[in-house]
Design an enzyme around this catalytic site. Structure first.
Site, PDB file in Angstrom:
ATOM      1  N   TYR A  30       0.574  -1.328   0.142  1.00 50.50           N
ATOM      2  CA  TYR A  30       0.333   0.230  -0.237  1.00 50.50           C
ATOM      3  C   TYR A  30       0.378   1.128   0.140  1.00 50.50           C
ATOM      4  O   TYR A  30       2.179   0.683   0.147  1.00 50.50           O
ATOM      5  CB  TYR A  30      -0.833  -0.054   0.499  1.00 50.50           C
ATOM      6  CG  TYR A  30      -1.340   0.068   2.588  1.00 50.50           C
ATOM      7  CD1 TYR A  30       0.448   0.050   3.216  1.00 50.50           C
ATOM      8  CD2 TYR A  30      -1.996  -0.402   3.437  1.00 50.50           C
ATOM      9  CE1 TYR A  30       1.012   0.252   4.108  1.00 50.50           C
ATOM     10  CE2 TYR A  30      -1.197  -0.531   4.478  1.00 50.50           C
ATOM     11  CZ  TYR A  30       0.014   0.163   5.446  1.00 50.50           C
ATOM     12  OH  TYR A  30      -0.131  -0.148   6.644  1.00 50.50           O
ATOM     13  N   GLU A  31       0.105   2.180  -0.325  1.00 53.95           N
ATOM     14  CA  GLU A  31       0.404   3.602  -0.756  1.00 53.95           C
ATOM     15  C   GLU A  31       1.689   3.724  -1.495  1.00 53.95           C
ATOM     16  O   GLU A  31       3.330   3.935  -1.659  1.00 53.95           O
ATOM     17  CB  GLU A  31       1.550   4.072   0.568  1.00 53.95           C
ATOM     18  CG  GLU A  31       1.158   4.577   1.817  1.00 53.95           C
ATOM     19  CD  GLU A  31      -0.526   5.527   1.582  1.00 53.95           C
ATOM     20  OE1 GLU A  31      -0.042   6.602   0.434  1.00 53.95           O
ATOM     21  OE2 GLU A  31      -1.429   5.621   1.899  1.00 53.95           O
ATOM     22  N   GLY A  32       2.057   3.224  -2.321  1.00 55.85           N
ATOM     23  CA  GLY A  32       2.849   2.195  -3.938  1.00 55.85           C
ATOM     24  C   GLY A  32       2.880   1.520  -3.740  1.00 55.85           C
ATOM     25  O   GLY A  32       4.495   1.327  -2.096  1.00 55.85           O
TER      26      GLY A  32
END
Lengths: 596, 596
Positions: free
Chosen positions: B438-440
């Site tokens: 998550y968050e890239g």
């Protein structure tokens, strides 16, 4: 279809790496040539793809459960097991004398991989039964053999291994269960065993527990442990099931993975003593247990390959379907399937190369086992035995550690979906996490590799393997292809690093045991990496030759590309491990215990 | 106590690596010297150890649940959140203008680590609120700021980031949610957003959703995305909560880990349209979102360090307690605690060194952020900004990938017990698995590192870092200790490998993007490894100097031993990665897609 058995890959390894045609020339294996392998694998694929694989998710969602001493397995498992037994799959590798098919391990291992890819939890019951059969074949009296073997080989009854107690995990010297001799020659067994896979279930038949316990007056430590058969139901003279024995499942564990496989706490002797029968001689239990553990360790290594294969298949399918972002090379002018993206490709190639490398290593190990047991020449048997024994900790240790990496990459390829349980990638990540622990942790395998397999013979077996690797390098270097030359280079660097480490281990083993054992697991991983890479290098040569003949060219090219990737991206890890082992031993133990 | 905050380690980094005394000389941070850091960290430790950490297991056993659009969090979470807000912890780093404490990130990051060690699931709500605050501070109108910021900074209201849609994960160009302008200047928002952390909960107050959507007629792709505030409850002129907005939680996900954190599917506009307010200018949404994502990416990197720290503490405690087998060096003539065994020690040292290395890197990155925002000299600000931006993908990518390794080792140290959920080691293994996603994902971080942070300036920032590393090598080499010299050697080898890779990436970036991006994640890991190892090398020198002065000698010796271990066992991985990236790019893409 959720799983498609890689029959073609397996047959390639069986034929070109393990040399099934040579195996078929060994006494007892006359029927076990390539065509038999092909027929058995295809049938096995059909059964596992169709019957066992579809139950895998259900086993995770609806694990085995315990109530009042009774274990209920996941719906569908009992029926699938019935089909497994009726299909004769349990007896594949076992002697025809007891109703088995007597096939080589080279073929059996491939079938084992399929069963485990289909469903690790399901496969554990047959895996443990195999261990019990092995122990009875090795050390059981004729009476024990006559009573138990045929029913185990047919799969009508199942087997377990009872080693662990709360205070005795890796350290079996601390086993406290006791077995008191009775006037009739039997024993009464008392104690608590934990982590007993399929220690209780509802498949029916009998459960044949093989139990480590101490006879009163036995020596302390591992030299005072004996092995007993303790059946769930006593067996009548006519072979029918008699009275319930005094062994009871008091609970099962709530685990991270392989949830369908019941992990039992077994209580022996709470109602007066469980009746047990001594296997072999007193106080030699650990020795017998090691025989069955060696078979089981190999099989757990295959579990690693199996779950890696399935994780790879799922990730590859997702990557070919999921559309997200434009390719960086501009080859598609719109969002494309993620398999276009180099990092997704790197992850898939890593998964694939590791899986194929470990499969190649395990298949070759199996063929050594077959030669060690069937070759007419004692010297050849001995060499093969030494080679096989060297490989067992690698197959177990490296393939299972590899499966952690592969199943983790499998989650990663799925992105956010990978973290959602419904997707299914997470199950492989959870299931695989036991593989580096049970049947001896990776450190226990590494101790075996360092102590019994390397230091004991002063590194001779290891050096003999290095010499064979060097021979392969020469063959590669004489080829014209850039792939062969590149692989030769990486293989050479890895072999040299390996030899440095072997010298270090052989030298430090006694002088500075902490230094030798500080590098034990890195040494195991390095060696597994080298051997798997070596076998893929052999597969590259076979594939190049077959492609040149026009045989299945795309498949052969993929074999070459996978071997090359392995050399470029995975064999390159070996020299780093050499530096850490040889130069870094002191820093492992530098921090005093209080500082942790 | 299940978690003990490593306050001493954090203060060491804050003082000796980040230079808190220099930070306290920056305008606005006059109060933020070492003593403030110490006081804040001690208070923070007390809160997290006492209130938040004890809820971690409960969150796993009794996750957030959904019924009829209502999400009920784990018992205890709501009250703990109330205490969190009342303690002023949400406002730690935020401007005093809106009720925050305006402390440096250097201090805030340590507090963030504690909160996340205590409870990753709990910490996610404040983490997302931070992101919303950041976005409004950057691009919100005065009216939006006035309406929302104070309540977010106080923790009375919470924030979310709404990016992902079923077809738009890493690829935000595919966002389809739409926002229709209304005559009153507001928008009506329609669409489905998935994976929305704390998208719904029962903490009370308002939920301030920051939502990416397209305005009709906007350009295709990422240049046509705008950012909106869509509150769960409309806000009355007096700041009180008004009508329920048309955004509803239709389900939450069943996940592998961080189960207490509700991951919502949010439906916007099913009852006529959710009222939204444009943030900043039309079509610049992605740009604003990146600001808040950069803060969030750093914070997720800290999550990796946090869960690694907690896994380490649990494993170390177990290893000092569990008795199993005799030490190989004969130091104890009976079964001993497993911390005596070299491989257990190797695992613990690996966990510790990785955790400390990443913490050192993150702390130094935070101090660069503080200087980039507060230094009076524009040139110094610029340099620090470039350094910070280079480090963000490393903090995010390397620390989270490292946490997978550490939490896996944490399970392994526990042996069979590690696989039993009751033990608790498995929770860290499951929880951490989202952090690289998550968050890239790590690949997205690596794309950022390759494209924006390396290729764009022709490798200048990277080379400047290498020059600083080389300076540290020189300082190490001039010391008399064997540890310093050994670290200098490994650091030098790693730096040279790094420079080779930087040259390769800078050169191939345009010429052969597939080749550059094939090595993107290995490049990120290699670089993170180098930077973390470099910071530990600096910590070794500081610790040697302090030990020489007699300051806390045992602690300082442990710092030295950990840095040495890192160099011997982890920095040694770098040259291997160089070979794979530079020589192995072609084999990543060699296999045609059909062959997978």
């Amino acid at each position: 279809m959720s799983y498609r058995a890689p029959v073609k890959d397996m047959l390639f390894d069986i034929r070109h790496l393990a040399g099934i045609d040579q195996i078929a020339q060994l006494p007892g294996f006359e029927e076990a040539g390539f065509e038999t392998a092909q027929a058995v694998l295809e049938e096995c694929a059909k059964f596992n793809e169709g019957v066992v694989a579809p139950l895998n998710v259900a086993g995770d969602l609806q694990p085995s459960s315990w109530k009042d001493g009774v274990v209920t397995t996941t719906p569908g498992f009992k029926d699938a097991y019935k089909q497994y037994a009726e299909g004769g799959w349990q007896g594949l590798q076992h002697p025809t004398d007891f109703g088995g098919q007597g096939l080589p391990k080279t073929i059996g291992a491939a079938c084992g991989e399929m069963l485990n890819s289909a469903n690790l939890s399901f496969a554990l019951c047959p895996l443990l039964t195999d261990g019990a059969i092995e122990a009875l074949l090795t050390a059981g009296s004729d009476e024990l053999k006559a009573t138990y073997l045929e029913k185990l080989v047919s799969g009508e009854w199942t087997g377990t291994m009872n080693l662990t107690e709360p205070q005795a995990g890796s350290d079996l010297s601390m086993v406290r269960s006791r077995a008191e001799p009775q006037p009739d020659g039997t024993y009464k067994v008392f104690g608590t065993k934990i982590f007993i896979t399929y220690g209780e279930h509802d498949y029916g038949g009998n459960i044949v527990h093989l139990v480590l316990a101490r006879i009163p007056g036995a020596p302390e430590g591992v030299k005072g442990i004996s092995l007993f058969v303790v059946p769930k139901f006593l067996v009548n003279k006519d072979g029918s099931l008699g009275a319930r024995n005094d062994v009871h499942c008091v609970s099962i564990e709530h685990k991270l993975g392989i949830k369908a496989s019941p992990t039992a706490v077994l209580q022996y002797g709470d109602k007066g003593g469980a009746i047990g029968y001594l296997v072999g001689q007193e106080n030699r239990g650990l020795e017998y247990m090691f025989i069955m553990m060696n078979a089981a360790r190999y099989a757990v290594g295959v579990q690693g390959i199996a779950v890696a294969e399935r994780a790879y298949q799922k990730a590859a399918a997702f990557a070919k379907e999921r559309v997200q972002s434009r390719p960086v090379d501009g080859s598609v002018n719109a969002s494309a399937t993620i398999i276009h993206h180099p990092d997704v490709r790197r992850m898939l190639m890593t998964m694939r190369a590791l899986t194929e490398g470990c499969r190649a290593m395990a298949t070759v190990a199996a063929s050594a086992y077959d030669a060690a047991h069937h070759h007419p020449d004692a010297e050849v048997r001995k060499q093969n035995q030494a080679f096989y024994e060297f490989l067992v900790p690698l197959v177990k240790g490296y393939s299972t550690e590899m499966s952690l990496e592969v199943t983790s990459l499998g989650v990663q390829v799925h992105g956010g979906m990978g973290f959602i349980e419904e997707t299914g990638a997470a199950q492989y990540y959870r299931d695989s996490r036991i593989l580096t622990i049970y049947e001896g942790t990776t450190a226990i395998q590494a101790n075996d590799l360092v102590g019994r397999k390397t230091a004991r013979d002063g590194g001779q077996t290891a050096q003999a393997i290095a010499a064979q690797v060097e021979k392969t390098e020469g063959e590669l270097a004489r080829r014209s292809s850039a792939d062969a030359k590149a692989v030769a280079k990486r293989l050479g660097a890895a072999r040299k690093a390996f030899l440095d480490v072997v010298a270090f281990i052989a030298q430090q083993g006694k002088a500075s045991p902490n230094a030798a054992f500080a590098g034990s697991v890195p040494y195991l991983l390095l060696t597994g990496n080298l051997v798997a890479g070596w076998q893929l290098a052999r597969s590259l040569m076979a594939a190049e030759d077959l492609a040149a003949k026009g045989e299945d060219v795309d498949f052969m090219k993929a074999k070459v590309a996978t071997a090359r990737f392995y050399a470029d991206h995975i064999l390159t890890r070996v020299p780093a491990a050499r530096d850490a082992i040889v130069d870094g031993a002191d820093s492992v133990m530098a921090l005093p215990q209080e500082a942790f």
